[in-house]
Design a protein around this motif. Structure first.
Motif, PDB file in Angstrom:
ATOM      1  N   THR A 109      87.384  45.075 -35.462  1.00 48.09           N
ATOM      2  CA  THR A 109      87.787  45.568 -36.790  1.00 48.09           C
ATOM      3  C   THR A 109      88.208  44.370 -37.635  1.00 48.09           C
ATOM      4  O   THR A 109      88.835  43.447 -37.128  1.00 48.09           O
ATOM      5  N   ARG A 127      80.970  43.273 -33.914  1.00 48.01           N
ATOM      6  CA  ARG A 127      81.182  44.709 -33.700  1.00 48.01           C
ATOM      7  C   ARG A 127      79.860  45.374 -33.270  1.00 48.01           C
ATOM      8  O   ARG A 127      79.828  46.158 -32.326  1.00 48.01           O
ATOM      9  N   GLU A 131      87.859  51.539 -36.884  1.00 48.92           N
ATOM     10  CA  GLU A 131      87.129  51.378 -38.147  1.00 48.92           C
ATOM     11  C   GLU A 131      86.526  49.976 -38.190  1.00 48.92           C
ATOM     12  O   GLU A 131      87.078  49.050 -37.602  1.00 48.92           O
ATOM     13  N   ASP A 132      85.388  49.828 -38.889  1.00 49.66           N
ATOM     14  CA  ASP A 132      84.773  48.492 -38.931  1.00 49.66           C
ATOM     15  C   ASP A 132      85.620  47.528 -39.760  1.00 49.66           C
ATOM     16  O   ASP A 132      85.785  46.371 -39.402  1.00 49.66           O
TER      17      ASP A 132
END
Ligand SMILES: NC(=O)c1ccc[n+]([C@@H]2O[C@H](COP(=O)([O-])OP(=O)(O)OC[C@H]3O[C@@H](n4cnc5c(N)ncnc54)[C@H](OP(=O)(O)O)[C@@H]3O)[C@@H](O)[C@H]2O)c1
Length: 253
Positions: free
Chosen positions: A171, A160, A216-217
């Motif tokens: 993600t 990421r 979102e991570d």
């Protein structure tokens, strides 16, 4: 594209995409992948099923070739395929463990390489790597499984950051125990984890899908109790988590 979508979380994730009108290429190792494709088509989108063994280099490569021959754009790739293995490390078969490593680690690296080298030149794409809450704790009696999922989590977070300026997002989904065939396939029916109440796979897939779309991570998949467990795991010492997990994962027969 979604790997391991014959059943369980992969199929539920496919339904999430189908509800948003994405056509889907999906893989599995059994003929159930063709039934899964019918289920997806019933939702009004096109489904392209492919049967191949994700434990082998050729199997992974054949799904990628199948996908590229479709000549369709790749908006999102879900690296979902994964297997578990319960039992004491002194007793389990080395072959089973190496197969797990091939699917959960080598296969994930292999397919992600193909996906990333395809997406980055296009300047767009979303990647979801299905890890596990097991990534946040030691997992005795599933001693190789948990670390294989820790690999997936940190692999996703590493990638990421590398891809931050490329238009490609990554993600990680960390589900808690979820109501699929997973524990049964892992030979864990007689363990406390195997027989206890699990998270709803529809909820977990929805949470993963939304986290992917919201860039979102990572997201923990499951109910509030599961999310609290992941939060607690951040500060609980590893030996304490290991002892708790051993109690719940040890086979009773
Ligand atoms: N369920 C849980 O409690 C849980 C919790 C955390 C994380 N996860 C992760 O979620 C992911 C999906 O698991 P699940 O719970 O949905 O389990 P599942 O119901 O057992 O589904 C596994 C999927 O992978 C496919 N598959 C298995 N071996 C394969 C192989 N050698 N080659 C190609 N496809 C193969 C299966 O299709 P075929 O039957 O056609 O082979 C099936 O579609 C895994 O990565 C797992 O680690 C699960």
């Amino acid at each position: 594209m979604i790997t391991g979508a014959s059943s369980g979380l992969g199929l539920e994730l496919a339904k999430q995409f189908a509800q948003d009108n994405y056509d889907i290429a999906l893989s599995g190792s059994s003929d159930r992948i063709f039934e899964a494709a019918d289920t997806i088509r019933d939702l009004g989108v096109e489904a392209y099923p492919h049967k191949a063994d994700a434990a082998t280099f050729d199997g992974v490569e054949s799904f990628w070739s199948f996908f590229t021959e479709l000549k369709r754009p790749l908006d999102a790739a879900v690296l979902n395929v994964g297997i578990g293995l319960g039992g004491a490390f002194t007793d389990t078969d080395l072959e089973d463990e190496l197969r797990l490593v091939s699917i959960n680690i080598s296969g994930t690296v292999h397919m992600t390489k193909r996906v990333v080298q395809h997406m980055v030149p296009n300047g767009r794409g979303r990647i979801l790597i299905v890890s596990s809450i097991s990534a946040t704790q030691p997992t005795p009696y599933e001693t190789v499984y948990g670390p294989s999922k820790a690999f997936g989590y940190m692999f996703a977070e590493s990638l990421r950051e590398e891809l931050r300026q490329t238009g490609v997002t990554v993600t990680a989904l960390l589900p808690g125990a979820t109501d699929t065939n997973f524990h049964s396939n892992a030979g864990m029916d007689s363990s406390e984890i195997g027989s206890s109440k699990k998270n709803d796979k529809v909820l977990v897939a929805k949470q993963g899908y939304e986290a992917l779309m919201n860039d979102e991570d990572h997201v923990v998949g499951g109910d509030e109790e599961t999310k609290q467990q992941a939060e607690d795991n951040r500060t609980t010492p590893e030996p304490v988590k290991a002892a708790n997990h051993a109690k719940r994962a040890r086979l009773q027969n």
